[in-house]
Scaffold this motif. Sequence first.
Motif, PDB file in Angstrom:
ATOM      1  N   PHE A  40      19.565  26.827  -0.913  1.00  0.00           N
ATOM      2  CA  PHE A  40      18.120  26.629  -0.953  1.00  0.00           C
ATOM      3  C   PHE A  40      17.763  26.067  -2.325  1.00  0.00           C
ATOM      4  CE2 PHE A  40      14.080  28.285  -2.580  1.00  0.00           C
ATOM      5  CZ  PHE A  40      13.186  27.838  -1.622  1.00  0.00           C
ATOM      6  N   ARG A  41      16.963  25.008  -2.348  1.00  0.00           N
ATOM      7  CA  ARG A  41      16.490  24.420  -3.598  1.00  0.00           C
ATOM      8  C   ARG A  41      14.987  24.171  -3.492  1.00  0.00           C
ATOM      9  NH1 ARG A  41      21.556  22.404  -2.788  1.00  0.00           N
ATOM     10  NH2 ARG A  41      22.935  22.341  -4.623  1.00  0.00           N
ATOM     11  N   ARG A  42      14.307  24.406  -4.618  1.00  0.00           N
ATOM     12  CA  ARG A  42      12.880  24.087  -4.655  1.00  0.00           C
ATOM     13  C   ARG A  42      12.515  23.588  -6.045  1.00  0.00           C
ATOM     14  NH1 ARG A  42       7.666  27.632  -2.600  1.00  0.00           N
ATOM     15  NH2 ARG A  42       6.130  25.984  -2.935  1.00  0.00           N
ATOM     16  N   VAL A  43      11.834  22.449  -6.088  1.00  0.00           N
ATOM     17  CA  VAL A  43      11.357  21.884  -7.347  1.00  0.00           C
ATOM     18  C   VAL A  43       9.926  21.381  -7.144  1.00  0.00           C
ATOM     19  CG1 VAL A  43      13.657  21.187  -8.102  1.00  0.00           C
ATOM     20  CG2 VAL A  43      12.242  19.566  -6.832  1.00  0.00           C
ATOM     21  N   THR A  44       9.243  21.117  -8.247  1.00  0.00           N
ATOM     22  CA  THR A  44       7.924  20.483  -8.200  1.00  0.00           C
ATOM     23  C   THR A  44       8.021  19.092  -8.815  1.00  0.00           C
ATOM     24  OG1 THR A  44       7.306  21.508 -10.310  1.00  0.00           O
ATOM     25  CG2 THR A  44       6.693  22.666  -8.295  1.00  0.00           C
ATOM     26  N   THR A  45       7.230  18.163  -8.293  1.00  0.00           N
ATOM     27  CA  THR A  45       7.216  16.819  -8.852  1.00  0.00           C
ATOM     28  C   THR A  45       6.444  16.807 -10.176  1.00  0.00           C
ATOM     29  OG1 THR A  45       5.258  16.242  -7.556  1.00  0.00           O
ATOM     30  CG2 THR A  45       7.399  15.730  -6.585  1.00  0.00           C
ATOM     31  N   ASP A  46       6.803  15.848 -11.018  1.00  0.00           N
ATOM     32  CA  ASP A  46       6.198  15.767 -12.343  1.00  0.00           C
ATOM     33  C   ASP A  46       5.386  14.483 -12.509  1.00  0.00           C
ATOM     34  OD1 ASP A  46       5.631  16.089 -15.089  1.00  0.00           O
ATOM     35  OD2 ASP A  46       7.490  15.078 -15.652  1.00  0.00           O
ATOM     36  N   THR A  74      11.224  21.098  -1.075  1.00  0.00           N
ATOM     37  CA  THR A  74      11.967  22.278  -0.637  1.00  0.00           C
ATOM     38  C   THR A  74      13.119  21.838   0.254  1.00  0.00           C
ATOM     39  OG1 THR A  74       9.907  23.557  -0.669  1.00  0.00           O
ATOM     40  CG2 THR A  74      11.783  24.523   0.481  1.00  0.00           C
ATOM     41  N   CYS A  75      14.335  22.315  -0.059  1.00  0.00           N
ATOM     42  CA  CYS A  75      15.536  21.896   0.666  1.00  0.00           C
ATOM     43  C   CYS A  75      16.296  23.109   1.190  1.00  0.00           C
ATOM     44  CB  CYS A  75      16.473  21.105  -0.242  1.00  0.00           C
ATOM     45  SG  CYS A  75      15.760  19.636  -0.999  1.00  0.00           S
ATOM     46  N   TYR A  76      16.743  23.034   2.458  1.00  0.00           N
ATOM     47  CA  TYR A  76      17.635  24.012   3.059  1.00  0.00           C
ATOM     48  C   TYR A  76      18.876  23.265   3.517  1.00  0.00           C
ATOM     49  CZ  TYR A  76      13.353  26.823   3.356  1.00  0.00           C
ATOM     50  OH  TYR A  76      12.200  27.506   3.070  1.00  0.00           O
ATOM     51  N   GLY A  77      20.058  23.700   3.047  1.00  0.00           N
ATOM     52  CA  GLY A  77      21.253  22.927   3.365  1.00  0.00           C
ATOM     53  C   GLY A  77      22.442  23.777   3.759  1.00  0.00           C
ATOM     54  N   PHE A  78      23.405  23.112   4.404  1.00  0.00           N
ATOM     55  CA  PHE A  78      24.713  23.691   4.710  1.00  0.00           C
ATOM     56  C   PHE A  78      25.777  22.720   4.242  1.00  0.00           C
ATOM     57  CE2 PHE A  78      28.461  23.861   7.462  1.00  0.00           C
ATOM     58  CZ  PHE A  78      28.900  25.146   7.153  1.00  0.00           C
ATOM     59  N   THR A  85      14.834  18.729   4.377  1.00  0.00           N
ATOM     60  CA  THR A  85      13.976  18.656   3.197  1.00  0.00           C
ATOM     61  C   THR A  85      12.520  18.474   3.596  1.00  0.00           C
ATOM     62  OG1 THR A  85      15.785  17.621   1.976  1.00  0.00           O
ATOM     63  CG2 THR A  85      13.594  17.461   1.009  1.00  0.00           C
ATOM     64  N   ARG A  86      11.659  19.177   2.876  1.00  0.00           N
ATOM     65  CA  ARG A  86      10.219  19.043   3.053  1.00  0.00           C
ATOM     66  C   ARG A  86       9.591  18.587   1.744  1.00  0.00           C
ATOM     67  NH1 ARG A  86       6.176  22.427   1.341  1.00  0.00           N
ATOM     68  NH2 ARG A  86       4.124  22.138   2.302  1.00  0.00           N
ATOM     69  N   PHE A  87       8.887  17.465   1.775  1.00  0.00           N
ATOM     70  CA  PHE A  87       8.040  17.014   0.675  1.00  0.00           C
ATOM     71  C   PHE A  87       6.614  17.427   1.008  1.00  0.00           C
ATOM     72  CE2 PHE A  87      11.120  14.741  -1.612  1.00  0.00           C
ATOM     73  CZ  PHE A  87      10.548  14.066  -2.680  1.00  0.00           C
ATOM     74  N   SER A  88       6.007  18.268   0.172  1.00  0.00           N
ATOM     75  CA  SER A  88       4.609  18.620   0.411  1.00  0.00           C
ATOM     76  C   SER A  88       3.718  17.429   0.043  1.00  0.00           C
ATOM     77  CB  SER A  88       4.212  19.839  -0.424  1.00  0.00           C
ATOM     78  OG  SER A  88       4.115  19.491  -1.799  1.00  0.00           O
ATOM     79  N   GLN A  89       2.463  17.508   0.393  1.00  0.00           N
ATOM     80  CA  GLN A  89       1.524  16.453   0.013  1.00  0.00           C
ATOM     81  C   GLN A  89       1.502  16.300  -1.509  1.00  0.00           C
ATOM     82  OE1 GLN A  89      -2.612  15.813   1.853  1.00  0.00           O
ATOM     83  NE2 GLN A  89      -3.115  16.874  -0.049  1.00  0.00           N
ATOM     84  N   GLY A 147       5.814  15.369   4.417  1.00  0.00           N
ATOM     85  CA  GLY A 147       6.844  14.780   5.266  1.00  0.00           C
ATOM     86  C   GLY A 147       8.093  15.627   5.316  1.00  0.00           C
ATOM     87  N   HIS A 148       8.931  15.413   6.351  1.00  0.00           N
ATOM     88  CA  HIS A 148      10.173  16.153   6.549  1.00  0.00           C
ATOM     89  C   HIS A 148      11.288  15.171   6.897  1.00  0.00           C
ATOM     90  CE1 HIS A 148       6.863  18.910   7.469  1.00  0.00           C
ATOM     91  NE2 HIS A 148       7.648  19.896   7.093  1.00  0.00           N
ATOM     92  N   ASP A 149      12.519  15.533   6.498  1.00  0.00           N
ATOM     93  CA  ASP A 149      13.664  14.705   6.869  1.00  0.00           C
ATOM     94  C   ASP A 149      14.918  15.571   6.872  1.00  0.00           C
ATOM     95  OD1 ASP A 149      15.070  12.470   7.633  1.00  0.00           O
ATOM     96  OD2 ASP A 149      15.338  11.707   5.596  1.00  0.00           O
ATOM     97  N   VAL A 150      15.921  15.158   7.655  1.00  0.00           N
ATOM     98  CA  VAL A 150      17.243  15.781   7.682  1.00  0.00           C
ATOM     99  C   VAL A 150      18.259  14.694   7.397  1.00  0.00           C
ATOM    100  CG1 VAL A 150      18.939  17.021   9.075  1.00  0.00           C
ATOM    101  CG2 VAL A 150      16.494  17.508   9.360  1.00  0.00           C
ATOM    102  N   ASP A 151      19.149  14.926   6.416  1.00  0.00           N
ATOM    103  CA  ASP A 151      20.061  13.850   6.030  1.00  0.00           C
ATOM    104  C   ASP A 151      21.360  14.424   5.483  1.00  0.00           C
ATOM    105  OD1 ASP A 151      20.988  11.249   5.510  1.00  0.00           O
ATOM    106  OD2 ASP A 151      18.984  10.590   4.946  1.00  0.00           O
ATOM    107  N   PHE A 152      22.289  13.514   5.189  1.00  0.00           N
ATOM    108  CA  PHE A 152      23.602  13.823   4.638  1.00  0.00           C
ATOM    109  C   PHE A 152      23.483  14.138   3.148  1.00  0.00           C
ATOM    110  CE2 PHE A 152      27.250  11.958   2.319  1.00  0.00           C
ATOM    111  CZ  PHE A 152      28.268  12.761   2.802  1.00  0.00           C
ATOM    112  N   ALA A 153      24.269  15.108   2.671  1.00  0.00           N
ATOM    113  CA  ALA A 153      24.316  15.449   1.246  1.00  0.00           C
ATOM    114  C   ALA A 153      25.768  15.629   0.829  1.00  0.00           C
ATOM    115  CB  ALA A 153      23.531  16.731   0.974  1.00  0.00           C
TER     116      ALA A 153
END
Length: 208
Positions: free
Chosen positions: A82-88, A104-108, A135-139, A151-157
């Motif tokens: 789990f990762r969470r950051v705020t944009t600057d 906000t990111c949830y990964g396996f 991953t979720r990008f808030s407004q 927005g939301h997306d699921v991708d390779f990491a």
Amino acid sequence: MTKLSLYLAFLLVLLTPPLSLAEEGRGYVGGQVGMFLPIKSSVTGDFPTGSGTLTYDPGLVLMATGGYRFANGLRGEGELNFRRVTTDKLSTAIGSAGVDGDVTCYGFMTNLYYDIPTPTVLTLYLGAGAGVVATRFSQGTSKGAVVWTEGHDVDFAYQGIAGFAIRLNDSTSLDLVYHHYAVPRLHFQPLSVEFRGLNLAAGIRHWF
């Protein structure tokens, strides 16, 4: 998603040991907590210049792991994170502005390590992993104006890993670990973002 699922299934097969190796190995579970330091990323979107760079404040990373160390020094592992950051700040050719938003990111991940024992209680290790992240990008807003919508997306990491473990006793070890983590491209309407960063984390492993 189909290609990602097939890739992960193939990687899990590669990490599954023959029974003869598994009988000589040792399993473990663990957890880690630390700081996630995002790297400035390129971004394209629905703003005047169409492209720019996005910076972030340091954030949080949490990981739960389970794996198996084989007699030959290799170690296979599954990781929930789990990762969470705020944009600057969003910077473009016409200037820069502070932007408030959360990522906000949830990964396996499936990870493969090589452990390097020493004559001391210290074990060094190197590793790499691949997996999938939701991953979720808030407004994102700047001075009350909406820069992008949620927005939301699921991708390779993927990630590269280096660290060391300190043996506290026969069943417990302390991990100090560095991850270089990357998602090549996240797609949100109207954003496309490269997302990368560094983990600095500490954790405990319990051996069976």
